[in-house]
Scaffold this motif. Structure first.
Motif, PDB file in Angstrom:
ATOM      1  N   GLY A 149     -15.289  13.162   1.307  1.00  0.00           N
ATOM      2  CA  GLY A 149     -15.058  12.152   2.346  1.00  0.00           C
ATOM      3  C   GLY A 149     -14.406  10.876   1.853  1.00  0.00           C
ATOM      4  N   THR A 150     -14.101  10.802   0.557  1.00  0.00           N
ATOM      5  CA  THR A 150     -13.420   9.611   0.030  1.00  0.00           C
ATOM      6  C   THR A 150     -11.947   9.658   0.414  1.00  0.00           C
ATOM      7  OG1 THR A 150     -12.928  10.713  -2.069  1.00  0.00           O
ATOM      8  CG2 THR A 150     -15.015   9.463  -1.925  1.00  0.00           C
ATOM      9  N   GLU A 151     -11.243   8.551   0.142  1.00  0.00           N
ATOM     10  CA  GLU A 151      -9.806   8.543   0.462  1.00  0.00           C
ATOM     11  C   GLU A 151      -9.035   7.629  -0.490  1.00  0.00           C
ATOM     12  OE1 GLU A 151      -8.893   5.228   3.836  1.00  0.00           O
ATOM     13  OE2 GLU A 151      -9.885   7.013   4.571  1.00  0.00           O
ATOM     14  N   PHE A 152      -7.742   7.836  -0.522  1.00  0.00           N
ATOM     15  CA  PHE A 152      -6.828   6.996  -1.284  1.00  0.00           C
ATOM     16  C   PHE A 152      -5.500   6.952  -0.538  1.00  0.00           C
ATOM     17  CE2 PHE A 152      -3.482   6.509  -4.568  1.00  0.00           C
ATOM     18  CZ  PHE A 152      -3.800   5.217  -4.957  1.00  0.00           C
ATOM     19  N   LYS A 153      -4.960   5.727  -0.370  1.00  0.00           N
ATOM     20  CA  LYS A 153      -3.699   5.539   0.365  1.00  0.00           C
ATOM     21  C   LYS A 153      -2.837   4.507  -0.347  1.00  0.00           C
ATOM     22  CE  LYS A 153      -5.852   6.264   4.866  1.00  0.00           C
ATOM     23  NZ  LYS A 153      -6.147   5.681   6.163  1.00  0.00           N
ATOM     24  N   ALA A 154      -1.549   4.568  -0.111  1.00  0.00           N
ATOM     25  CA  ALA A 154      -0.610   3.566  -0.627  1.00  0.00           C
ATOM     26  C   ALA A 154       0.281   3.093   0.507  1.00  0.00           C
ATOM     27  CB  ALA A 154       0.236   4.147  -1.751  1.00  0.00           C
ATOM     28  N   LYS A 155       0.614   1.793   0.456  1.00  0.00           N
ATOM     29  CA  LYS A 155       1.516   1.226   1.473  1.00  0.00           C
ATOM     30  C   LYS A 155       2.896   1.071   0.869  1.00  0.00           C
ATOM     31  CE  LYS A 155      -2.154  -1.271   3.717  1.00  0.00           C
ATOM     32  NZ  LYS A 155      -2.771  -2.515   4.001  1.00  0.00           N
ATOM     33  N   PRO A 195       3.260  -1.818  -5.489  1.00  0.00           N
ATOM     34  CA  PRO A 195       2.633  -1.246  -4.295  1.00  0.00           C
ATOM     35  C   PRO A 195       1.198  -1.714  -4.093  1.00  0.00           C
ATOM     36  CG  PRO A 195       2.931   0.421  -6.007  1.00  0.00           C
ATOM     37  CD  PRO A 195       3.547  -0.830  -6.522  1.00  0.00           C
ATOM     38  N   THR A 196       0.765  -1.696  -2.849  1.00  0.00           N
ATOM     39  CA  THR A 196      -0.622  -1.963  -2.503  1.00  0.00           C
ATOM     40  C   THR A 196      -1.291  -0.627  -2.210  1.00  0.00           C
ATOM     41  OG1 THR A 196      -0.096  -4.121  -1.578  1.00  0.00           O
ATOM     42  CG2 THR A 196      -2.164  -3.125  -0.874  1.00  0.00           C
ATOM     43  N   VAL A 197      -2.458  -0.422  -2.810  1.00  0.00           N
ATOM     44  CA  VAL A 197      -3.206   0.810  -2.607  1.00  0.00           C
ATOM     45  C   VAL A 197      -4.604   0.466  -2.117  1.00  0.00           C
ATOM     46  CG1 VAL A 197      -1.889   2.105  -4.329  1.00  0.00           C
ATOM     47  CG2 VAL A 197      -3.978   0.908  -5.019  1.00  0.00           C
ATOM     48  N   SER A 198      -5.234   1.413  -1.454  1.00  0.00           N
ATOM     49  CA  SER A 198      -6.591   1.205  -0.971  1.00  0.00           C
ATOM     50  C   SER A 198      -7.298   2.547  -0.875  1.00  0.00           C
ATOM     51  CB  SER A 198      -6.592   0.511   0.388  1.00  0.00           C
ATOM     52  OG  SER A 198      -5.979   1.340   1.356  1.00  0.00           O
ATOM     53  N   LEU A 206       1.946   6.755  -8.961  1.00  0.00           N
ATOM     54  CA  LEU A 206       0.683   6.918  -8.248  1.00  0.00           C
ATOM     55  C   LEU A 206       0.869   6.666  -6.752  1.00  0.00           C
ATOM     56  CD1 LEU A 206      -2.376   7.370  -8.166  1.00  0.00           C
ATOM     57  CD2 LEU A 206      -2.638   4.921  -8.679  1.00  0.00           C
ATOM     58  N   ALA A 207       1.564   5.584  -6.421  1.00  0.00           N
ATOM     59  CA  ALA A 207       1.805   5.261  -5.009  1.00  0.00           C
ATOM     60  C   ALA A 207       2.617   6.364  -4.334  1.00  0.00           C
ATOM     61  CB  ALA A 207       2.508   3.914  -4.883  1.00  0.00           C
ATOM     62  N   SER A 208       3.606   6.889  -5.026  1.00  0.00           N
ATOM     63  CA  SER A 208       4.418   7.980  -4.481  1.00  0.00           C
ATOM     64  C   SER A 208       3.565   9.228  -4.246  1.00  0.00           C
ATOM     65  CB  SER A 208       5.562   8.295  -5.436  1.00  0.00           C
ATOM     66  OG  SER A 208       6.321   9.384  -4.954  1.00  0.00           O
ATOM     67  N   ALA A 209       2.689   9.555  -5.202  1.00  0.00           N
ATOM     68  CA  ALA A 209       1.805  10.717  -5.047  1.00  0.00           C
ATOM     69  C   ALA A 209       0.875  10.531  -3.848  1.00  0.00           C
ATOM     70  CB  ALA A 209       1.002  10.941  -6.327  1.00  0.00           C
ATOM     71  N   ALA A 210       0.432   9.312  -3.605  1.00  0.00           N
ATOM     72  CA  ALA A 210      -0.421   9.040  -2.445  1.00  0.00           C
ATOM     73  C   ALA A 210       0.364   9.184  -1.144  1.00  0.00           C
ATOM     74  CB  ALA A 210      -1.022   7.642  -2.547  1.00  0.00           C
ATOM     75  N   ARG A 211       1.556   8.651  -1.108  1.00  0.00           N
ATOM     76  CA  ARG A 211       2.369   8.732   0.113  1.00  0.00           C
ATOM     77  C   ARG A 211       2.705  10.177   0.467  1.00  0.00           C
ATOM     78  NH1 ARG A 211       5.446   4.466  -2.570  1.00  0.00           N
ATOM     79  NH2 ARG A 211       4.483   2.507  -1.951  1.00  0.00           N
TER      80      ARG A 211
END
Length: 156
Positions: free
Chosen positions: A150-156, A19-22, A97-102
């Motif tokens: 105000g921070t963020e975390f996302k997964a594609k 996964p790609t995360v940002s 981690l990506a699943s938790a973000a989604r």
């Protein structure tokens, strides 16, 4: 390394099928309550900061999931703050981690750093530490409890 001269979020290795995360690990001009004091990061605080070997960790610990030195993560500074983009491996931890973000369970970030220059003011009866210059960025981390909301975390 001056991060404004090197926007390496575009050069992140795609050698993995993971996964790609940002996210934004740090945000400018937001006052946060750290308990004994407040803190704020000024725009320009990352100018000249050493970001040559930054790790992507979960909650600032464990095995790195990506790293600037390996080309699996890139960093950039924009008007909002310090942004990161990483391509993770195909490990179970990376997919979790990506699943938790989604799902929205992990949606914010943090960063570990050293300070080259700071100043203090008074804010609501407590000291306010103003980060004027970061020395070294050690890690960026998706976190359960961020210092800066105000921070963020996302997964594609």
């Amino acid at each position: 390394m001056n991060i404004r001269k090197r926007n390496n979020t575009e050069a992140v290795s795609a050698a993995s099928n993971g996964p790609t995360v940002s996210g934004y690990a740090a945000v400018f001009n937001q006052v946060t309550d750290l308990g004994k004091m407040y803190e704020r990061i000024e725009p320009g605080a990352f100018d000249g900061a050493d970001m040559s070997d930054v790790r992507l960790l979960i909650n600032h610990e464990g095995l790195p999931l990506a790293r600037t030195a390996s080309g699996t993560m890139g960093l950039m500074v924009d008007s909002r703050g310090l942004k990161y983009v990483a391509t993770l491996d195909t490990t179970e931890q990376a997919h979790a981690l990506a699943s938790a973000a989604r799902r929205g369970d992990v949606s914010q970030s943090s960063f570990a750093f050293t300070i080259d220059r700071q100043r203090f003011e008074e804010h609501n009866g407590k000291p306010l530490r103003i980060i004027e210059r970061v020395g070294t960025v050690l890690d960026v981390s998706p976190v359960t409890y961020p210092a800066y909301p105000g921070t963020e975390f996302k997964a594609k």
